[in-house]
Design a protein around this motif. Structure first.
Motif, PDB file in Angstrom:
ATOM      1  N   GLY A 218       0.780  -1.231   0.000  1.00  0.00           N
ATOM      2  CA  GLY A 218       0.000   0.000   0.000  1.00  0.00           C
ATOM      3  C   GLY A 218       0.811   1.280   0.000  1.00  0.00           C
ATOM      4  N   LEU A 219       2.102   1.202  -0.290  1.00  0.00           N
ATOM      5  CA  LEU A 219       2.933   2.405  -0.333  1.00  0.00           C
ATOM      6  C   LEU A 219       2.941   2.999  -1.733  1.00  0.00           C
ATOM      7  N   ASP A 220       3.007   4.307  -1.800  1.00  0.00           N
ATOM      8  CA  ASP A 220       3.140   5.006  -3.074  1.00  0.00           C
ATOM      9  C   ASP A 220       4.558   4.777  -3.592  1.00  0.00           C
ATOM     10  N   PRO A 221       4.723   4.105  -4.750  1.00  0.00           N
ATOM     11  CA  PRO A 221       6.072   3.825  -5.243  1.00  0.00           C
ATOM     12  C   PRO A 221       6.866   5.086  -5.595  1.00  0.00           C
ATOM     13  N   ASP A 222       6.178   6.220  -5.728  1.00  0.00           N
ATOM     14  CA  ASP A 222       6.858   7.481  -6.006  1.00  0.00           C
ATOM     15  C   ASP A 222       7.031   8.341  -4.749  1.00  0.00           C
ATOM     16  N   GLY A 223       6.636   7.813  -3.610  1.00  0.00           N
ATOM     17  CA  GLY A 223       6.716   8.572  -2.362  1.00  0.00           C
ATOM     18  C   GLY A 223       8.115   8.570  -1.760  1.00  0.00           C
ATOM     19  N   ASP A 224       8.287   9.416  -0.754  1.00  0.00           N
ATOM     20  CA  ASP A 224       9.589   9.565  -0.098  1.00  0.00           C
ATOM     21  C   ASP A 224      10.068   8.281   0.563  1.00  0.00           C
ATOM     22  N   GLN A 225       9.151   7.569   1.230  1.00  0.00           N
ATOM     23  CA  GLN A 225       9.579   6.353   1.917  1.00  0.00           C
ATOM     24  C   GLN A 225      10.000   5.280   0.918  1.00  0.00           C
ATOM     25  N   ALA A 226       9.246   5.102  -0.154  1.00  0.00           N
ATOM     26  CA  ALA A 226       9.618   4.119  -1.178  1.00  0.00           C
ATOM     27  C   ALA A 226      10.961   4.482  -1.800  1.00  0.00           C
ATOM     28  N   PHE A 227      11.163   5.773  -2.083  1.00  0.00           N
ATOM     29  CA  PHE A 227      12.450   6.215  -2.625  1.00  0.00           C
ATOM     30  C   PHE A 227      13.584   5.862  -1.659  1.00  0.00           C
ATOM     31  N   GLY A 228      13.373   6.147  -0.370  1.00  0.00           N
ATOM     32  CA  GLY A 228      14.386   5.841   0.638  1.00  0.00           C
ATOM     33  C   GLY A 228      14.669   4.351   0.734  1.00  0.00           C
ATOM     34  N   VAL A 229      13.627   3.531   0.712  1.00  0.00           N
ATOM     35  CA  VAL A 229      13.801   2.075   0.777  1.00  0.00           C
ATOM     36  C   VAL A 229      14.604   1.587  -0.423  1.00  0.00           C
ATOM     37  N   LEU A 230      14.210   2.018  -1.619  1.00  0.00           N
ATOM     38  CA  LEU A 230      14.924   1.585  -2.832  1.00  0.00           C
ATOM     39  C   LEU A 230      16.380   2.043  -2.821  1.00  0.00           C
ATOM     40  N   LEU A 231      16.612   3.279  -2.430  1.00  0.00           N
ATOM     41  CA  LEU A 231      17.975   3.806  -2.391  1.00  0.00           C
ATOM     42  C   LEU A 231      18.835   3.045  -1.384  1.00  0.00           C
ATOM     43  N   VAL A 232      18.333   2.890  -0.173  1.00  0.00           N
ATOM     44  CA  VAL A 232      19.099   2.240   0.891  1.00  0.00           C
ATOM     45  C   VAL A 232      19.378   0.778   0.547  1.00  0.00           C
ATOM     46  N   LEU A 233      18.353   0.057   0.122  1.00  0.00           N
ATOM     47  CA  LEU A 233      18.536  -1.362  -0.178  1.00  0.00           C
ATOM     48  C   LEU A 233      19.499  -1.575  -1.345  1.00  0.00           C
ATOM     49  N   THR A 234      19.353  -0.796  -2.407  1.00  0.00           N
ATOM     50  CA  THR A 234      20.257  -0.982  -3.552  1.00  0.00           C
ATOM     51  C   THR A 234      21.678  -0.533  -3.232  1.00  0.00           C
ATOM     52  N   GLU A 235      21.845   0.495  -2.395  1.00  0.00           N
ATOM     53  CA  GLU A 235      23.189   0.895  -1.962  1.00  0.00           C
ATOM     54  C   GLU A 235      23.850  -0.225  -1.166  1.00  0.00           C
ATOM     55  N   MET A 236      23.090  -0.856  -0.277  1.00  0.00           N
ATOM     56  CA  MET A 236      23.661  -1.931   0.533  1.00  0.00           C
ATOM     57  C   MET A 236      24.000  -3.156  -0.326  1.00  0.00           C
ATOM     58  N   VAL A 237      23.147  -3.497  -1.279  1.00  0.00           N
ATOM     59  CA  VAL A 237      23.435  -4.635  -2.171  1.00  0.00           C
ATOM     60  C   VAL A 237      24.664  -4.318  -3.029  1.00  0.00           C
ATOM     61  N   THR A 238      24.735  -3.105  -3.551  1.00  0.00           N
ATOM     62  CA  THR A 238      25.897  -2.705  -4.349  1.00  0.00           C
ATOM     63  C   THR A 238      27.170  -2.786  -3.517  1.00  0.00           C
ATOM     64  N   ASN A 239      27.116  -2.296  -2.285  1.00  0.00           N
ATOM     65  CA  ASN A 239      28.270  -2.357  -1.395  1.00  0.00           C
ATOM     66  C   ASN A 239      28.709  -3.808  -1.198  1.00  0.00           C
ATOM     67  N   SER A 240      27.754  -4.700  -0.973  1.00  0.00           N
ATOM     68  CA  SER A 240      28.089  -6.117  -0.792  1.00  0.00           C
ATOM     69  C   SER A 240      28.694  -6.714  -2.047  1.00  0.00           C
ATOM     70  N   SER A 241      28.138  -6.399  -3.195  1.00  0.00           N
ATOM     71  CA  SER A 241      28.650  -6.999  -4.427  1.00  0.00           C
ATOM     72  C   SER A 241      30.047  -6.490  -4.776  1.00  0.00           C
ATOM     73  N   VAL A 242      30.348  -5.252  -4.406  1.00  0.00           N
ATOM     74  CA  VAL A 242      31.663  -4.675  -4.713  1.00  0.00           C
ATOM     75  C   VAL A 242      32.718  -5.096  -3.683  1.00  0.00           C
ATOM     76  N   HIS A 243      32.341  -5.160  -2.419  1.00  0.00           N
ATOM     77  CA  HIS A 243      33.329  -5.333  -1.352  1.00  0.00           C
ATOM     78  C   HIS A 243      33.353  -6.717  -0.713  1.00  0.00           C
ATOM     79  N   SER A 244      32.616  -7.670  -1.260  1.00  0.00           N
ATOM     80  CA  SER A 244      32.675  -9.024  -0.705  1.00  0.00           C
ATOM     81  C   SER A 244      32.922 -10.008  -1.848  1.00  0.00           C
ATOM     82  N   ASP A 245      33.266 -11.217  -1.475  1.00  0.00           N
ATOM     83  CA  ASP A 245      33.471 -12.273  -2.469  1.00  0.00           C
ATOM     84  C   ASP A 245      32.199 -13.070  -2.718  1.00  0.00           C
ATOM     85  N   SER A 246      31.090 -12.592  -2.206  1.00  0.00           N
ATOM     86  CA  SER A 246      29.829 -13.322  -2.330  1.00  0.00           C
ATOM     87  C   SER A 246      29.378 -13.366  -3.780  1.00  0.00           C
TER      88      SER A 246
END
Length: 160
Positions: free
Chosen positions: A43-71
């Motif tokens: 029920g969240l607006d995909p263009d809202g501030d919270q959705a933007f924050g969730v997408l940004l934070v989650l993708t930043e963390m996944v990117t960090n893991s893919s760049v800095h780990s051997d996983s």
């Protein structure tokens, strides 16, 4: 990318979604599409501030893991608990992410700053088998309220 089946509503009001993400170049885009679908279901607006924050934070963390780990594979999870959304990323590295001081010409080094700026709280737990980075994004993320982010963006803007 594999997506866990939608979990039933937890008795305490918590709902959860999970994905296994490979470190392929198109994985982040696929993750964003899947996260957006879940946010809509919740029920969240995909263009809202919270959705933007969730997408940004989650993708930043996944990117960090893919760049800095051997996983080869990274586990990503997202929970909704009332008005807050918590995200977590697990990888096989036991090294805790370290914030860097990025210069105006650096193409990387701002991810953890963004995570902290959009999160009400965040952290990292290290285990013998790897680590789990997590963050909680509230209904009204306020990155402008973070002095570190403003200072970093100010340095960047004056250099451009």
């Amino acid at each position: 990318m594999t997506e866990a089946p939608p979990s039933p509503r937890h008795p305490l009001g918590i709902t959860r979604a999970a994905w296994t993400v490979d470190c392929a170049p198109d994985a982040i885009g696929s993750l964003r599409v899947n996260v957006t679908r879940v946010l809509r279901r919740w029920g969240l607006d995909p263009d809202g501030d919270q959705a933007f924050g969730v997408l940004l934070v989650l993708t930043e963390m996944v990117t960090n893991s893919s760049v800095h780990s051997d996983s080869g594979l990274i586990d990503a999870e997202m929970w909704r608990d009332g008005d807050n959304i918590a995200v977590a990323v697990m990888d096989s590295s036991r090294e805790e992410p370290v914030p860097r001081s990025a210069g105006p010409d650096d193409e990387s080094g701002r991810g953890l700053l963004l995570v902290r700026s959009y999160s009400e709280s965040s952290g990292c737990e290290c285990w013998p088998t790897g680590k789990r980075m997590w963050a909680v994004i509230g209904p009204h993320p306020d990155p402008e309220g973070n002095a570190l982010l403003l200072a970093s963006l100010g340095e960047f803007q004056t250099a451009v």
